[in-house]
Design an enzyme around this catalytic site. Structure first.
Site, PDB file in Angstrom:
ATOM      1  N   ARG A 172       2.289   5.316  17.342  1.00 34.57           N
ATOM      2  CA  ARG A 172       1.712   6.254  16.361  1.00 34.57           C
ATOM      3  C   ARG A 172       1.993   7.731  16.660  1.00 34.57           C
ATOM      4  O   ARG A 172       2.363   8.480  15.756  1.00 34.57           O
ATOM      5  CB  ARG A 172       0.201   6.020  16.195  1.00 34.57           C
ATOM      6  CG  ARG A 172      -0.173   4.625  15.689  1.00 34.57           C
ATOM      7  CD  ARG A 172       0.746   4.125  14.635  1.00 34.57           C
ATOM      8  NE  ARG A 172       0.272   2.917  13.979  1.00 34.57           N
ATOM      9  CZ  ARG A 172       1.028   2.154  13.212  1.00 34.57           C
ATOM     10  NH1 ARG A 172       2.302   2.462  13.018  1.00 34.57           N
ATOM     11  NH2 ARG A 172       0.542   1.092  12.638  1.00 34.57           N
TER      12      ARG A 172
ATOM     13  N   SER B 150      -2.453  -9.242   8.679  1.00 37.01           N
ATOM     14  CA  SER B 150      -1.989  -7.864   8.745  1.00 37.01           C
ATOM     15  C   SER B 150      -1.205  -7.735  10.051  1.00 37.01           C
ATOM     16  O   SER B 150      -1.722  -8.064  11.118  1.00 37.01           O
ATOM     17  CB  SER B 150      -3.192  -6.924   8.723  1.00 37.01           C
ATOM     18  OG  SER B 150      -2.806  -5.683   9.261  1.00 37.01           O
TER      19      SER B 150
ATOM     20  N   ASP C  44       0.810  -1.226   0.000  1.00 35.19           N
ATOM     21  CA  ASP C  44       0.000   0.000   0.000  1.00 35.19           C
ATOM     22  C   ASP C  44       0.841   1.273   0.000  1.00 35.19           C
ATOM     23  O   ASP C  44       0.590   2.186  -0.793  1.00 35.19           O
ATOM     24  CB  ASP C  44      -0.945   0.024   1.214  1.00 35.19           C
ATOM     25  CG  ASP C  44      -2.091  -0.957   1.029  1.00 35.19           C
ATOM     26  OD1 ASP C  44      -2.263  -1.457  -0.101  1.00 35.19           O
ATOM     27  OD2 ASP C  44      -2.791  -1.229   2.014  1.00 35.19           O
TER      28      ASP C  44
ATOM     29  N   ASP D 178      -5.562   3.494  13.719  1.00 43.04           N
ATOM     30  CA  ASP D 178      -4.288   4.167  13.447  1.00 43.04           C
ATOM     31  C   ASP D 178      -4.439   5.468  12.663  1.00 43.04           C
ATOM     32  O   ASP D 178      -3.713   6.428  12.896  1.00 43.04           O
ATOM     33  CB  ASP D 178      -3.329   3.208  12.740  1.00 43.04           C
ATOM     34  CG  ASP D 178      -2.804   2.158  13.701  1.00 43.04           C
ATOM     35  OD1 ASP D 178      -2.686   2.473  14.898  1.00 43.04           O
ATOM     36  OD2 ASP D 178      -2.515   1.033  13.267  1.00 43.04           O
TER      37      ASP D 178
HETATM   38  N1  ARG Z   1      -5.680  -3.208  17.229  1.00 42.73           N
HETATM   39  C1  ARG Z   1      -4.427  -2.606  17.506  1.00 42.73           C
HETATM   40  C2  ARG Z   1      -4.605  -1.122  17.708  1.00 42.73           C
HETATM   41  O1  ARG Z   1      -5.554  -0.558  17.258  1.00 42.73           O
HETATM   42  C3  ARG Z   1      -3.393  -2.898  16.463  1.00 42.73           C
HETATM   43  C4  ARG Z   1      -3.628  -2.297  15.127  1.00 42.73           C
HETATM   44  C5  ARG Z   1      -2.663  -2.681  14.054  1.00 42.73           C
HETATM   45  N2  ARG Z   1      -2.752  -4.076  13.828  1.00 42.73           N
HETATM   46  C6  ARG Z   1      -2.392  -4.742  12.747  1.00 42.73           C
HETATM   47  N3  ARG Z   1      -2.447  -6.027  12.814  1.00 42.73           N
HETATM   48  N4  ARG Z   1      -1.994  -4.176  11.654  1.00 42.73           N
HETATM   49  O2  ARG Z   1      -3.760  -0.500  18.295  1.00 42.73           O
END
Ligand code: ARG
Length: 419
Positions: free
Chosen positions: A95, A176, A15, A124
């Site tokens: 983040r 993911s 992406d 995110d």
């Molecule tokens: N659920 C977690 C959060 O919102 C992780 C998000 C990213 N997870 C991922 N498998 N790409 O902080």
């Protein structure tokens, strides 16, 4: 006319690679990519070079592991921040830091916008964008994945057409994954069925408890004012300590979590987490706090911890409330100095001992053996006054029931007259 510049948070995946070309074309802009090294592992220099191959005018790799450990993970550990009692917030904590570096790079490069590869469904996007807005509201924010309508296979087609190296990217992605120092988050694929047990290939940081050593591993952690400073007597900085503990606890299968969580955007999602060091440090830190904090501080801090974890999860890191809570938490950590011994064994992490020069655990007060200094007589008067309120209430109930001629004479707890 000079082209505008966009700073893109780059991971090297499909992406964000497609986004380099797509943003450059759609916005007639120059793309500067940023890879923030938060301990995700892999060959990040290669990722940096890939961005240039795909068409970025500049590709920056920023090592922010130290800052991540000391300025983001450590305050969260002191605050015992764990979302919904399960998630140690590894992704969520990274983040705001990545957003901060994006803003710094945007300033250095005179860029007008920042971009990220998040979709419209997750947390995110919120964390990145709220953080960027807090740090510099004049920057434009672009989220290509919310704008384009690529499927995974059409994105691959786009990549092929534009000479974007696929480097092993396949049409069907298994999971993911987001990873950093503090843990690994895995979702999608078969994990979307909450009834399915996570297959072994989900895990990378932790050995299966079945395959882990049959002998328990003991680790002693030294804390100073809430900060872990040594493992098994060996002093080290916090970053090194996290790495070391990830290895030790991971080898013993510690730190696996399977959680259905409530996302900020309103949906529930099933996520698997691996966070070996976090799991051990949280238990150890809590154990030490229970030894040295007064009951009032401890109970009040629990209320704050819940709020803190929500603020981190909901993207509100750069808020005055988070700063104020940090000040409170720092003050509570004055006496959180001492040692905790943890036993790691086939996926479990149990407390094996704790001690502190500031311990409020007074053996002479607690003991049921000889040498007891507790004033048993004083308990009598204490109980009389402590229970005076409910005693008065009970007396009133009985009197009212008797006056109303209830057959139970107010002796039943649930009396028909007073209910
Ligand atoms: N659920 C977690 C959060 O919102 C992780 C998000 C990213 N997870 C991922 N498998 N790409 O902080």
């Amino acid at each position: 006319m000079k082209k505008e510049k966009i700073v893109l948070a780059y991971s090297g995946g499909l992406d964000t690679s497609v986004a380099i070309k797509w943003l450059a074309d759609k916005y007639n802009a120059e793309i500067v990519t940023l890879i923030a090294d938060v301990g995700q592992g892999g060959d990040l220099e290669k990722v940096r070079a890939k961005a240039l191959k795909v068409g970025a005018v500049k590709s920056i790799l920023a090592d922010v592991k130290e800052e991540f450990a000391s300025q983001y993970i450590l305050p969260a550990l002191k605050a015992n921040a764990v979302y919904e009692g399960s998630y140690f917030l590894a992704t969520a904590l990274s983040r705001p830091l990545i957003a901060k570096v994006l803003v710094e790079v945007a300033h250095q490069e005179n860029a007008t916008a920042i971009a990220h590869g998040c979709t419209g469904k997750g947390n995110d996007q919120v964390r990145f964008e709220v953080s960027v807005r807090a740090l510099d509201p004049s920057l434009k924010i672009i989220a290509p994945a919310r704008e384009w309508d690529f499927t995974r296979s059409s994105a691959i087609e786009y990549a092929k057409t534009h000479g974007i190296p696929l480097d092993g990217i396949v049409a069907k992605k298994t999971y993911s994954i987001d990873q950093n120092l503090w843990g690994r988050s895995i979702e999608c694929g078969v994990l979307e069925d909450a009834w399915i047990e996570p297959p072994d290939d989900v895990y990378e940081m932790t050995t299966s408890p079945l395959a882990a050593s049959n002998t328990p591993a003991y680790v002693t952690i030294d804390f100073e004012k809430g900060k872990p400073v040594a493992i098994n007597g060996e002093a080290m900085d916090f970053l090194e300590l996290i790495n070391k503990l990830n290895a030790i606890a991971g080898a013993n299968g510690v730190g696996r979590v399977d959680h259905v969580e409530n996302r900020l955007v309103g949906i529930k999602s099933r996520e698997i987490y691996e966070s070996p060091a976090a799991a051990v440090l949280f238990d150890a830190h809590n154990a030490l706090e229970s030894l040295v904090l007064t009951r009032d501080t401890s109970h009040f801090k629990k209320l704050i911890e819940q709020k803190y974890s929500e603020m981190v999860y909901f993207g509100l890191w750069y808020s005055p409330l988070r700063e104020a809570i940090d000040a409170f938490v720092t003050s509570t950590q004055k006496m959180v100095t001492g040692q905790v011994r943890m036993k790691l064994y086939k996926g479990s992490c149990t407390l094996a001992g704790r001690k502190s020069q500031f311990s409020l655990y007074d053996n002479k007060l607690a003991t049921y053996e000889a040498g007891d200094t507790f004033n048993h007589k004083a308990a009598e008067g204490f109980i009389q006054l402590w229970g005076l309120g409910v005693q008065t209430y009970g007396t009133m109930l009985r009197k009212t029931a008797a006056e109303k001629n209830c057959t139970c004479k107010g002796k039943k707890q649930k009396c028909s007259v007073t209910d």
